[in-house]
Write an enzyme that holds these catalytic residues in place. Structure first.
Site, short mmCIF file in Angstrom:
data_model
loop_
_atom_site.label_atom_id
_atom_site.label_comp_id
_atom_site.label_asym_id
_atom_site.label_seq_id
_atom_site.Cartn_x
_atom_site.Cartn_y
_atom_site.Cartn_z
N GLU A 83 12.26 27.94 -67.78
CA GLU A 83 12.29 29.18 -67.00
C GLU A 83 13.50 30.04 -67.34
OE1 GLU A 83 10.34 26.89 -63.20
OE2 GLU A 83 10.73 29.03 -62.99
N ASP A 120 3.79 31.22 -56.28
CA ASP A 120 4.73 30.38 -56.99
C ASP A 120 5.76 29.88 -55.98
OD1 ASP A 120 5.98 30.67 -60.41
OD2 ASP A 120 6.23 29.07 -58.93
#
Ligand code: GLC
Length: 628
Positions: free
Chosen positions: A516, A313
């Site tokens: 997020e 990521d």
């Protein structure tokens, strides 16, 4: 339909340059172009089996080629010269990162420029361009924006979700991009998690059943059509299982829990030949996944047999130790753990330097580097990237097309979950309707995060139809004498004016966009003051009210469920709000059912089916069939 041959799609100069570099690669000096070869090197021969092409190419690659292939940089921090000089394997758009103007043409021009730069490298290996197309090509202005996964989970319709994957792939490929960082196969176990809406739900079997979206993105065979793009199952593993729903936190699990709850969707994704798997920022039992050989190699690659490539990521390798800024040791640990492609948006030079030193010093075996390259190159060959690396601009007509918007509207309708109804639904178009609430006429709130920008935003951010606009259009088309009035924020005064003039109110309330960790709600998820005032005013005025909730997860409604005449979970529908009114007005019978247990209060977290708690509404709840 196979893609047009590589040479047929490139300017002659580019083909000659590529041929020259291929010749150079066959010779002693891989940097000095020489005369074009009399025949293509085997790796450039599409008639050969992929594994033969991979081995031929790998044998020609030096360490700089190989480490370049493992490096992914963000478009805003590089130039085309960077792609050539560093021999980058991939470029990405981070959330909201788009060319200006943000049009399919400008995207395709940008993509083609990067590919032309890649063609200038010694071996001319095309790049992969990755983007978060997580509910349509949501970064592209004018794209169809589909419901977020939480709403798709409510449809429990795998065939529909596969079609959405295919439609999204078309609108992504139209820009040249050939890789989406989707689907998120997280199993959301705590609604306080800011990424709950990226999950198809709390039930592993439900999430697993949604994996046909991978085939939608990739096609039955990767590269089998011009719109085939790589899919990414993310974030491996147990990103939805962290304690307290803390994003990038720690999932404390027994091995049995990990395998029963969080692993099943990945088994299905691997079965569907998902091309890539992205590593979670979070930890499992205190170990950062980005540094875990046990998770990435022993479990994912060896036990589960994943043969695609593992991508980190965003700067995820930087989180392996507790300190900001990645170190040589973090690079060594991440690559040895099993990461193949490293998302280093800006720190690509440092990454390349660290890994080169690590290989030269024997801290990372060349066999590990070769394994990563075989995995990456296999997908590039399977995708047909060497034969047709440039954007297929004929797909531009699919962007925001009537067909795709109709599909999105169908998905919105099927995602609506009618939790209660005292008979107020369906609303007649002969009645006098008030449309109000923070989401009633706000496409940004209707779409949620990961829309045009990373976090999304309230307001007129995309092309689409709000509930208010859809209601007005439906009433006008019905011409049944009904009326629609709207008041976004109700005050006592405005309510007094309309109270005697409406038969029913539609109050679209809920969350404003986030993504997020910005969406983490450690103290629980509740309606904001804006909507609470509106609901209280409607209750006090005694107006029959349909409450529609635009949210990325179940939320505490402050008791509205006790007095509202109907309650509908609308989730985050995206651009096509008419799918909501289709259900409210009775044009489409509701079929949606809850993908999550709906807690009795914000404090009741975590709550999941089978945990012995009593939710307000059960997983699977929802009135199905005709409302009248
Ligand atoms: C983000 C997300 C991930 C996304 C990636 C690239 O931080 O965690 O889901 O694909 O970075 O934007």
């Amino acid at each position: 339909m196979p893609r047009a041959p590589f040479a047929a799609r490139l300017p002659v100069a580019l083909v000659l340059a590529l041929a020259a570099t291929a010749t150079a690669a066959c010779g002693t000096d891989a940097t000095a172009p020489t005369d074009p070869p009399t025949q293509a090197a085997p790796y450039l021969d599409p008639t050969l089996p992929v594994d033969e092409r991979v081995e031929d190419l790998l044998a020609r690659m030096d360490l700089a080629d190989k480490i370049g292939q493992m490096t992914q940089a963000e478009r805003g921090s590089i130039t085309t010269e960077t792609v050539t000089a560093l021999r980058l394997g991939s470029v990405l758009s981070g959330g909201g990162s788009a060319p200006d103007p943000n049009t399919p043409q400008a995207w395709a021009d940008m993509y083609d420029d990067f590919q032309a730069a890649a063609a200038q490298t010694p071996l001319g290996i095309p790049i992969l361009y990755g983007i978060d197309a997580v509910h349509g090509n949501n970064t592209l202005t004018g794209a169809t924006v589909f419901p977020h996964n939480i709403g798709l989970g409510a449809t429990r319709d795998p065939a529909l979700v596969e079609k959405i994957g295919q439609a999204t792939a078309e609108e992504v490929a139209a820009t040249g991009a050939d890789w989406t960082f989707s689907p998120c196969l997280c199993v959301a176990r705590d609604d306080r998690w800011g990424r709950t809406y990226e999950s198809f739900g709390e039930d592993p079997a439900l999430v697993t059943s949604m994996t046909p979206i991978i085939t939608g993105y990739q096609g039955a065979t990767l590269g089998g059509s011009p719109s085939s793009i790589l899919a990414t199952a993310k974030h491996f593993v147990a990103d939805g299982g962290t304690s307290g729903g803390v994003d990038q936190g720690d999932a404390v699990l027994t091995d049995a829990e990990l395998r029963a709850i969080h692993l099943p969707p990945y088994l299905a994704a691997i079965e569907a030949d998902v091309a890539s798997i992205m590593v979670t920022f979070s930890s499992v039992n205190g170990e950062k996944a980005h540094g875990s050989t046990a998770l990435l190699t022993d479990l994912l690659k060896d036990e589960l047999g994943f043969d695609g490539f593992v991508v980190s990521d965003w700067n995820g390798i930087d989180q392996i130790d507790a300190y900001a800024g990645f170190t040589h040791q973090e690079v060594v640990q991440a690559i040895n753990a099993g990461i193949d492609m490293v998302m280093v948006p800006t720190e690509y030079d440092a990454f390349i330097t660290h890994l080169t030193t690590a290989v030269e010093d024997g801290e990372v075996e060349m066999s590990r580097i070769d394994d990563a390259n075989r995995r990456i190159l296999t997908k590039k060959f399977e995708l047909g990237l060497f034969e047709a690396p440039l954007a297929d601009r004929t797909l531009a007509e699919t962007v925001g097309s009537d067909e795709h918007r109709a599909l999105a509207r169908e998905a919105v309708a099927k995602s609506q979950v009618v939790l209660t109804n005292d008979g107020v639904l369906p609303i007649s178009t002969a009645s006098r309707v008030l449309v109000t609430g923070s989401g009633a006429d706000d496409l940004g709130n209707q779409a949620g995060g990961w829309t045009i920008t990373w976090q999304g935003a309230s307001g007129d951010t995309i092309e689409g139809t709000t509930v208010l606009e859809a209601a007005e259009a439906a009433f006008a088309a019905a011409d049944a004498g009904g009326t629609v009035v709207s008041e976004r924020r109700l005050s006592d005064e405005t309510l007094a004016e309309v109270a005697g003039q409406v038969d029913v109110a539609i109050a679209v309330v809920g969350e404003t966009p986030y993504a997020e960790f910005e969406g983490d709600r450690p103290d629980g998820v509740r309606l904001t003051g804006f909507d609470v005032v509106t609901l209280q005013a409607l209750r006090d005025a005694g107006i029959p009210t349909v409450v529609v909730v635009y949210s990325g997860r179940p939320i505490d409604l402050g008791g509205a469920e006790q007095w509202a005449n109907a309650l509908v979970a609308g989730w985050l529908p995206g651009s096509e709000g008419a799918g909501v009114t289709d259900v409210l007005l009775g044009a489409v019978d509701p079929t949606g059912t809850l993908p999550m247990s709906w807690p009795a209060s914000a404090e009741q977290q975590p709550i999941n089916v089978g945990d012995g708690q009593v939710p307000l509404f059960d997983l699977g709840a929802g009135l199905v069939g005709p409302l009248g």
